[in-house]
Write a protein that holds these residues in place. Structure first.
Motif, PDB file in Angstrom:
ATOM      1  N   THR A   1      72.820  51.792   1.367  1.00 41.41           N
ATOM      2  CA  THR A   1      74.277  52.328   1.696  1.00 41.41           C
ATOM      3  C   THR A   1      74.303  53.729   2.307  1.00 41.41           C
ATOM      4  O   THR A   1      75.273  53.856   3.125  1.00 41.41           O
ATOM      5  CB  THR A   1      74.885  52.113   0.202  1.00 41.41           C
ATOM      6  N   VAL A   2      73.605  54.542   1.714  1.00 38.33           N
ATOM      7  CA  VAL A   2      73.668  55.870   2.147  1.00 38.33           C
ATOM      8  C   VAL A   2      73.435  55.978   3.630  1.00 38.33           C
ATOM      9  O   VAL A   2      74.154  56.526   4.346  1.00 38.33           O
ATOM     10  CB  VAL A   2      72.755  57.037   1.189  1.00 38.33           C
ATOM     11  N   SER A   3      72.168  55.124   3.821  1.00 41.93           N
ATOM     12  CA  SER A   3      72.003  55.262   5.219  1.00 41.93           C
ATOM     13  C   SER A   3      72.879  55.001   6.114  1.00 41.93           C
ATOM     14  O   SER A   3      73.227  55.294   7.200  1.00 41.93           O
ATOM     15  CB  SER A   3      70.641  54.301   5.511  1.00 41.93           C
ATOM     16  N   ARG A   4      73.543  53.632   5.772  1.00 41.17           N
ATOM     17  CA  ARG A   4      74.500  52.989   6.762  1.00 41.17           C
ATOM     18  C   ARG A   4      75.719  54.071   6.658  1.00 41.17           C
ATOM     19  O   ARG A   4      76.429  54.062   8.043  1.00 41.17           O
ATOM     20  CB  ARG A   4      74.985  51.887   6.242  1.00 41.17           C
ATOM     21  N   VAL A   5      76.249  54.554   5.745  1.00 40.96           N
ATOM     22  CA  VAL A   5      77.376  55.668   5.837  1.00 40.96           C
ATOM     23  C   VAL A   5      77.132  56.718   6.789  1.00 40.96           C
ATOM     24  O   VAL A   5      77.873  57.117   7.657  1.00 40.96           O
ATOM     25  CB  VAL A   5      77.657  56.239   4.435  1.00 40.96           C
TER      26      VAL A   5
ATOM     27  N   LEU B   1      73.116  67.438  13.585  1.00 42.33           N
ATOM     28  CA  LEU B   1      71.413  67.414  13.483  1.00 42.33           C
ATOM     29  C   LEU B   1      71.162  67.107  11.907  1.00 42.33           C
ATOM     30  O   LEU B   1      70.480  66.268  11.833  1.00 42.33           O
ATOM     31  CB  LEU B   1      70.905  69.017  13.723  1.00 42.33           C
ATOM     32  N   LEU B   2      71.868  67.580  11.284  1.00 41.25           N
ATOM     33  CA  LEU B   2      71.837  67.207   9.819  1.00 41.25           C
ATOM     34  C   LEU B   2      71.974  65.966   9.434  1.00 41.25           C
ATOM     35  O   LEU B   2      71.143  65.146   8.619  1.00 41.25           O
ATOM     36  CB  LEU B   2      72.544  68.296   8.870  1.00 41.25           C
ATOM     37  N   LEU B   3      73.194  65.358   9.959  1.00 43.79           N
ATOM     38  CA  LEU B   3      73.502  63.884   9.775  1.00 43.79           C
ATOM     39  C   LEU B   3      72.191  63.055  10.067  1.00 43.79           C
ATOM     40  O   LEU B   3      72.041  61.868   9.765  1.00 43.79           O
ATOM     41  CB  LEU B   3      74.800  63.753  10.405  1.00 43.79           C
ATOM     42  N   TYR B   4      71.682  63.568  11.561  1.00 46.20           N
ATOM     43  CA  TYR B   4      70.761  62.740  11.888  1.00 46.20           C
ATOM     44  C   TYR B   4      69.686  62.965  11.426  1.00 46.20           C
ATOM     45  O   TYR B   4      68.916  61.564  11.068  1.00 46.20           O
ATOM     46  CB  TYR B   4      70.448  63.149  13.566  1.00 46.20           C
ATOM     47  N   LEU B   5      69.252  63.953  10.913  1.00 44.84           N
ATOM     48  CA  LEU B   5      68.034  64.049   9.892  1.00 44.84           C
ATOM     49  C   LEU B   5      68.160  63.247   8.828  1.00 44.84           C
ATOM     50  O   LEU B   5      67.632  62.613   7.965  1.00 44.84           O
ATOM     51  CB  LEU B   5      67.516  65.236   9.398  1.00 44.84           C
TER      52      LEU B   5
ATOM     53  N   VAL C   1      65.945  59.952   7.150  1.00 46.37           N
ATOM     54  CA  VAL C   1      65.318  60.087   5.784  1.00 46.37           C
ATOM     55  C   VAL C   1      65.711  58.793   4.657  1.00 46.37           C
ATOM     56  O   VAL C   1      65.361  58.334   4.126  1.00 46.37           O
ATOM     57  CB  VAL C   1      65.637  61.455   5.241  1.00 46.37           C
ATOM     58  N   SER C   2      67.349  58.820   5.021  1.00 42.06           N
ATOM     59  CA  SER C   2      67.913  57.928   3.860  1.00 42.06           C
ATOM     60  C   SER C   2      67.488  56.591   4.039  1.00 42.06           C
ATOM     61  O   SER C   2      67.758  56.076   2.910  1.00 42.06           O
ATOM     62  CB  SER C   2      69.493  58.202   4.260  1.00 42.06           C
ATOM     63  N   GLY C   3      67.148  56.146   4.905  1.00 42.55           N
ATOM     64  CA  GLY C   3      66.574  54.739   5.098  1.00 42.55           C
ATOM     65  C   GLY C   3      65.418  54.384   4.249  1.00 42.55           C
ATOM     66  O   GLY C   3      65.443  53.209   3.729  1.00 42.55           O
ATOM     67  N   PHE C   4      64.716  55.306   3.950  1.00 42.83           N
ATOM     68  CA  PHE C   4      63.858  55.221   2.723  1.00 42.83           C
ATOM     69  C   PHE C   4      64.372  55.435   1.551  1.00 42.83           C
ATOM     70  O   PHE C   4      63.675  55.117   0.431  1.00 42.83           O
ATOM     71  CB  PHE C   4      62.802  55.989   2.961  1.00 42.83           C
TER      72      PHE C   4
END
Lengths: 162, 68
Positions: free
Chosen positions: A135-139, A120-124, A128-131
């Motif tokens: 790189t973080v978002s893709r990882v 769940l945390l990874l999904y959240l 969020v990280s896309g904004f």
């Protein structure tokens, strides 16, 4: 589970498990040593892509600390496991604590709850990280994907075995 | 699920530690069983019943209505 005496797991099985654990800890020690080595020598022969300032220092510090921690932790575990094998009372108590069905069930439930929470945390994090950072978002997305695949595969494998 | 473990243990003056050791679990598991916080597996239930020289049904009280 093999039975010996009234109702007890065979001592040999527990000893085998302990020895396998010691072997695994030795491997972890080597991995830790490798990390320390890599942190000190990487600039000479390990090219690393740095996209951020301070990246070089980060690699040195991160792998040095990680490697040292792995080495220390594995040494401690090896010592504790060997002490357990040498001391009959300690060995008996540890064997009982590990084979106790309630303890095993608690362990399984802990992993399950942590797994759900982590997913769940990874999904959240992905949402969020896309904004924040591509790189973080893709990882995080890759981590979620690997997690989901592992979950599916383990369900298949364990479902067939049971 | 309710059980008579505590009752049977006290009747025979058996300590929780001794019962735990005999059936291959920790004392904490026996405590949880007696408090009804934990349900024994079939194997453990069989071990406990065999230890007391009784059947599983005589030690563990299964209430079908309660389970629904």
């Amino acid at each position: 589970m093999k039975q010996n005496g009234l109702f007890s797991e065979q001592e040999r099985e527990f000893e085998k498990r302990c020895r396998r654990r010691i072997l695994a800890q030795k491997l972890l020690f080597l991995l830790g040593a490798l990390a320390v080595f890599a942190s000190l020598m990487y600039e000479k022969w390990m090219p690393v892509l740095f996209l951020e300032p301070g990246g070089r220092e980060y690699v040195t510090e991160f792998y040095l600390v990680l490697g040292a921690a792995l080495m220390a932790a594995s040494l401690v575990q090896i010592y504790r496991t060997r002490r357990c094998l040498r001391d009959p009372e300690l060995k008996k108590a540890k064997q009982l604590a590990e084979s106790d069905e309630r303890n095993r069930l608690i362990g399984l439930k802990c992993w399950a709850v942590s797994g759900y929470a982590m997913f769940l945390l990874l999904y959240l994090g992905v949402l969020v990280s896309g904004f924040v950072n591509m790189t973080v978002s893709r990882v995080l997305l890759a981590t979620v994907a690997v997690f989901a695949v592992l979950l599916g595969v383990s369900r298949l494998v364990i479902g067939r075995r049971m | 699920m309710e059980n008579r473990i505590q009752e049977l243990r006290k009747e025979r003056r058996i300590r929780q530690e001794d019962l735990a050791e005999a059936v291959g679990v920790t004392r904490q598991t026996i405590i949880s069983l007696e408090n009804g916080r934990y349900n024994a597996s079939l194997l453990l239930a069989h071990r406990i019943a065999a230890y007391f020289g009784l059947t599983i049904e005589e030690v563990f009280l299964f209430d079908e209505e309660e389970q629904r």
